[in-house]
Design a protein around this motif. Structure first.
Motif, PDB file in Angstrom:
ATOM      1  N   TYR A   1       0.857  -1.190   0.000  1.00  0.00           N
ATOM      2  CA  TYR A   1       0.000   0.000   0.000  1.00  0.00           C
ATOM      3  C   TYR A   1       0.887   1.233   0.000  1.00  0.00           C
ATOM      4  O   TYR A   1       2.105   1.171   0.272  1.00  0.00           O
ATOM      5  CB  TYR A   1      -0.916   0.017   1.233  1.00  0.00           C
TER       6      TYR A   1
ATOM      7  N   LEU B   1       0.381   5.518   1.228  1.00  0.00           N
ATOM      8  CA  LEU B   1      -0.430   6.650   1.674  1.00  0.00           C
ATOM      9  C   LEU B   1       0.220   7.936   1.175  1.00  0.00           C
ATOM     10  O   LEU B   1       1.401   8.182   1.452  1.00  0.00           O
ATOM     11  CB  LEU B   1      -0.529   6.692   3.196  1.00  0.00           C
TER      12      LEU B   1
ATOM     13  N   LYS C   1      -0.097  11.226   5.668  1.00  0.00           N
ATOM     14  CA  LYS C   1      -0.358  10.417   6.856  1.00  0.00           C
ATOM     15  C   LYS C   1      -1.350  11.041   7.805  1.00  0.00           C
ATOM     16  O   LYS C   1      -1.641  10.470   8.862  1.00  0.00           O
ATOM     17  CB  LYS C   1       0.949  10.127   7.592  1.00  0.00           C
TER      18      LYS C   1
ATOM     19  N   LEU D   1      -8.796  10.568   2.482  1.00  0.00           N
ATOM     20  CA  LEU D   1      -7.524   9.867   2.660  1.00  0.00           C
ATOM     21  C   LEU D   1      -7.131   9.218   1.340  1.00  0.00           C
ATOM     22  O   LEU D   1      -7.784   8.275   0.893  1.00  0.00           O
ATOM     23  CB  LEU D   1      -7.647   8.803   3.748  1.00  0.00           C
TER      24      LEU D   1
ATOM     25  N   ILE E   1      -5.209   6.690  -0.758  1.00  0.00           N
ATOM     26  CA  ILE E   1      -4.502   5.436  -0.504  1.00  0.00           C
ATOM     27  C   ILE E   1      -4.435   4.635  -1.791  1.00  0.00           C
ATOM     28  O   ILE E   1      -5.406   4.592  -2.561  1.00  0.00           O
ATOM     29  CB  ILE E   1      -5.184   4.622   0.622  1.00  0.00           C
ATOM     30  N   THR E   2      -3.284   4.029  -2.023  1.00  0.00           N
ATOM     31  CA  THR E   2      -3.093   3.162  -3.183  1.00  0.00           C
ATOM     32  C   THR E   2      -2.845   1.745  -2.684  1.00  0.00           C
ATOM     33  O   THR E   2      -1.973   1.524  -1.830  1.00  0.00           O
ATOM     34  CB  THR E   2      -1.903   3.630  -4.039  1.00  0.00           C
TER      35      THR E   2
ATOM     36  N   GLU F   1      -6.159   2.811  -6.876  1.00  0.00           N
ATOM     37  CA  GLU F   1      -6.172   4.085  -6.150  1.00  0.00           C
ATOM     38  C   GLU F   1      -7.549   4.405  -5.585  1.00  0.00           C
ATOM     39  O   GLU F   1      -8.570   4.134  -6.224  1.00  0.00           O
ATOM     40  CB  GLU F   1      -5.728   5.219  -7.067  1.00  0.00           C
TER      41      GLU F   1
ATOM     42  N   VAL G   1      -6.641   1.776   8.705  1.00  0.00           N
ATOM     43  CA  VAL G   1      -7.315   1.459   7.448  1.00  0.00           C
ATOM     44  C   VAL G   1      -7.474  -0.050   7.365  1.00  0.00           C
ATOM     45  O   VAL G   1      -6.477  -0.789   7.390  1.00  0.00           O
ATOM     46  CB  VAL G   1      -6.518   1.965   6.229  1.00  0.00           C
TER      47      VAL G   1
ATOM     48  N   ALA H   1      -2.954   0.006   7.166  1.00  0.00           N
ATOM     49  CA  ALA H   1      -2.125   1.174   7.461  1.00  0.00           C
ATOM     50  C   ALA H   1      -2.758   1.982   8.584  1.00  0.00           C
ATOM     51  O   ALA H   1      -3.913   1.761   8.958  1.00  0.00           O
ATOM     52  CB  ALA H   1      -1.976   2.037   6.203  1.00  0.00           C
TER      53      ALA H   1
ATOM     54  N   PHE I   1      -3.153   6.149  10.097  1.00  0.00           N
ATOM     55  CA  PHE I   1      -3.070   7.556   9.746  1.00  0.00           C
ATOM     56  C   PHE I   1      -3.588   8.376  10.912  1.00  0.00           C
ATOM     57  O   PHE I   1      -4.114   7.840  11.894  1.00  0.00           O
ATOM     58  CB  PHE I   1      -3.887   7.853   8.482  1.00  0.00           C
TER      59      PHE I   1
END
Length: 797
Positions: free
Chosen positions: A541, A543, A546, A554, A556-557, A610, A627, A655, A657
């Motif tokens: 992933y 970000l 953050k 947010l 995020i990939t 994405e 996440v 993840a 954040f």
């Protein structure tokens, strides 16, 4: 000089505009995938239904059909295109309608999943089957709209042609339609008006207004009955204007009746043209059609032949030709279109079938109000100039703001023109049609969620004429400038042309570009290994940031890899979970921005996926959040089991954040201990009177001395007088929910730990020791010359 050459010389601006329009229309048609334009996903199935020989559909709100509410449209456009495509094998239509259940229809600010359907190589050039039929109809629609551009140009010429009176030519041979003493006068007026000054430049600007409106281009390059409805509506306006300016003839009434009938058989809103025609007929009956409005000696600057004008007045006050012509026109409308509205009456008890239409399209959940109507003007204005795809692809706001400014100037210009009496009276015809089409849209919007500016396109020719006459009122008075009358028209036309040129390549095409894919796993950042039912795995992933504020998104990939070919379209579910376990953000979608669902993933390829996940606006600030990502099937609704490489079921946490913002924390027992100039312990609180077997609660207050890149682990130890460890708790701040890498410089963080005291702990004095260490190598951060501090001493009873 040949006719073609003469046309080029006299109307070369129109020829160039038409050439550019057709080229742009074809570009829009090719770049926009099938069924991604307006309501094409419903319009085309109606055509295909007729082409397959099934006859007109019968609408039933309780029966799901491919054409939805569009099956209640008058059938002329669909019948024409069915005749043009009946020879094409379109049995693959169900496969082409691979719907995206997460499509964000009408929500342009949301990221991804803008596609209504999933597209495959079956749509690629050279086209065949359904793709061929759709593109052929799109081409025919572009040609129809090219006719609208031409007729808009002609409408301005008709309006401009009567602004001055010139010498009358020799009358032609009498026509049996007029009386013996009147035939020559009317025929003479026809040719005299044709010979009057024509403002081809103004006409070219009006044509450009239509041709280079990006939304008009987008709809023109789609399967949509508006294309024929707009053509017929604009033609009707031209015919009505010619009735007024060039005199009453049987032929003109007949042609107008046919066009009005065909218009009523194309789109219900075109019935408003009957009201415009009725006003024109009444105007002619009043006997003032040419004497007061069109032949204006004061404006023309000439002393007209008074004998001619008096004779003309006498001719126009003879109502018989106008009454007969009006009746013939009305009879033709009934003959052509009545059967359709009678059918609706018999099937639905309503000539327009409006109630059935609303029931299928879906009415408003709450009644519309005047305030709500004004609030929806925002979407109306955007979708008039350019809101592509499923009403979910828009340009930057500043583009629409500039167009708004020109619109206001055009309106002001019209008011100035009225005040100066500088506008042709014949503008009343397009103005009336524009008002009526807007009233019909207001009625439709009042009942349904349909406040789209493109729905007034049947009046776009009328609007173009009003627009250019309004902007034309602003001029540079110095006659040395050749552009003195076009000081606003030129930049406006340039803006529209630039918008229409850029939109396909900067807005539409990127929306439908497939996501990146590759095979080299070493390119994947933040590698993970979460396996979903042994079919797909999340291998990493990224970000983009953050921390986000409440109400933000947010970015995020996710990096996916298919372990095997999948026979289902699994949905991706992303959840943002705060430190208290509350869901504060969620997103559900097909992968690859909706364009690349799991069924098309190739084993071994890595898919770059994405997202922009919205965070609720009332989320508690200054806290950590995580996440969670899952794959799930929609029917029956169930998550695929997430497992680690050893096969253990896990929570698919990807993840962490930060929810940014200020927090009001009251520091207790202020102290100051600096850990390696990274973090300072600035306060603490320890629950009193803890006993053996109970939990000792320790509350710490930290201050970040700088923005941190590492996640440090906090340890809280309880030792006896000999230094023996009695109880301990090692964890990242806030139970791992708010790691130090999320802290901002200067931020104060409250952090609580619970130490379980042994039941056999003897009475005595104990020390609470606190420190920080790196999880990677368990290296403690130095503090006060050591690696930990004694925070407090407590006494067990």
């Amino acid at each position: 000089m040949s006719t073609l050459t003469k046309t080029w010389v006299e109307h070369r601006a129109l020829v160039l505009i038409l050439a550019a329009f057709i080229a742009l229309g074809v570009t829009y048609s090719i770049i926009t995938p099938i069924f991604e334009a307006g309501d094409e996903i419903w319009h085309y199935p109606f055509v295909q239904h007729l082409a397959a020989g099934h006859g007109l559909p019968i609408q039933d709100p309780n029966v799901k059909t491919l054409w939805e509410q569009e099956g209640g449209q008058p059938p002329l456009y669909y019948a024409i295109n069915a005749l043009a495509t009946f020879w094409i094998d379109t049995r693959d239509l169900p496969d082409r309608l691979w719907l995206n259940p997460h499509a964000r229809i009408g929500i342009p600010l949301d990221f991804g999943n803008k596609n209504l359907v999933v597209h495959t190589s079956a749509e690629s050039f050279p086209w065949h089957n359904t793709a061929l039929a759709v593109h052929l109809i799109r081409l025919l629609s572009i040609l129809m709209s090219a006719g609208t551009v031409t007729l808009t140009y002609a409408l301005v010429l008709v309006i401009a042609s009567h602004t001055a009176v010139k010498q009358f030519p020799t009358p032609p041979q009498p026509s049996p339609w007029q009386g013996e003493g009147e035939r020559g006068v009317i025929a003479a007026s026809q040719k005299s008006l044709l010979a009057m000054t024509n403002d081809k430049t103004l006409a070219a600007f009006a044509a450009a207004f239509v041709a280079f409106n990006p939304m008009f281009l987008f709809i023109s390059a789609s399967v949509n009955n508006d294309n024929l409805a707009t053509l017929l509506a604009t033609l009707a306006l031209v015919l009505m204007a010619r009735l007024v300016t060039r005199g009453v003839t049987m032929r003109r009434f007949v042609v107008l009746g046919v066009v009005l009938g065909l218009g009523a058989l194309t789109k219900i809103s075109n019935l408003g043209l009957l009201g415009v025609a009725g006003c024109v007929f009444v105007y002619l009956l009043l006997g003032r059609g040419l004497t007061r409005t069109l032949v204006s000696p004061a404006r023309a600057g000439v002393n007209a032949d008074r004998k001619y004008i008096s004779t003309l007045v006498r001719v126009l006050r003879n109502p018989r030709p106008i009454i007969i012509g009006s009746l013939i026109c009305a009879a033709l409308v009934v003959l052509i279109a009545f059967w359709w509205y009678a059918r609706n009456w018999m099937l639905y008890g309503d000539p327009s079938a409006f109630d059935v239409w609303v029931a299928i399209a879906g009415g408003r959940p709450t009644p519309m109000t005047i305030t709500g109507l004004f609030n929806e003007f925002q979407g109306f204005r955007i979708s008039f100039w350019g809101n592509f795809g499923g009403v979910n692809i828009i340009a930057p706001e500043w583009v629409y703001s500039i167009l708004d400014a020109f619109t206001v100037l055009a309106l002001v210009g019209l008011l100035i023109g009225v005040w100066r009496r500088a506008l042709p009276g014949l503008l009343a015809i397009p103005a009336l049609w524009f008002v009526l089409i807007n009233l019909s849209l207001v009625r439709w919007t009042w009942l349904t969620m349909a406040s789209q500016g493109r729905l007034i396109f049947p009046a776009i020719g009328a609007l173009a004429v009003l627009f250019v006459y309004g902007l034309g009122q602003f001029r540079i008075q110095n006659s040395e400038f050749r552009i003195q009358n076009h000081v606003l028209l030129l930049p406006f036309a340039f803006l529209l042309l630039a918008f229409s040129l850029l939109a396909p390549f900067t807005l539409i095409a990127p929306t439908y570009t497939l996501p990146p894919r590759f095979a080299d796993a070493s390119r994947v950042p933040n590698q993970t290994q979460i396996i979903f039912d042994n079919q797909a795995e999340l291998i990493g992933y990224a970000l983009a940031q953050k921390s986000i504020a409440p109400g933000g998104e947010l970015p995020i990939t996710l990096y996916w890899r298919a372990r095997e070919t999948m026979g289902e379209d699994f949905s991706v579910g992303i959840r943002l979970i705060d430190s208290d376990g509350n869901v504060v953000g969620r997103w559900d979608a097909f992968s690859g921005r909706g364009l690349y669902p799991t069924r098309v993933w190739q084993p071994g390829e890595i898919v770059v996926d994405e997202y922009r996940v919205p965070l609720v606006s009332d989320a508690r600030t200054a806290q950590g959040a995580r996440v969670d990502v899952t794959l799930y099937r929609r029917a029956p609704l169930e998550n695929l089991t997430a497992r680690d490489p050893r096969g253990n079921a896990i929570t698919p946490n990807v993840a962490r954040f930060k929810i940014a913002g200020q927090s009001q924390i009251q520091i207790e027992n202020p102290v100051r201990y600096d850990f390696a100039d990274q973090v300072a312990l600035v306060g603490y609180a320890i629950a009193p009177n803890a006993h053996a077997g109970e939990s000792l609660r320790v509350r710490l207050f930290w201050r970040a001395l700088k923005s941190l890149d590492e996640d440090y682990t906090v340890f809280v130890h309880l030792v006896d007088a000999n230094g023996k460890l009695i109880a301990q708790k090692d964890d990242q701040p806030q139970h791992g929910a708010y790691p130090t890498s999320l802290w901002d410089a200067g931020e104060i963080v409250a952090d609580e730990y619970a130490l379980t005291l042994p039941r056999d702990a003897p009475p005595g004095e104990y020390r609470v020791i606190v420190g920080l260490y790196r999880a990677s190598d368990v290296t403690r951060l130095p503090v006060n010359g050591g690696d930990a501090i004694t925070l407090s001493t407590i006494q067990f009873p």
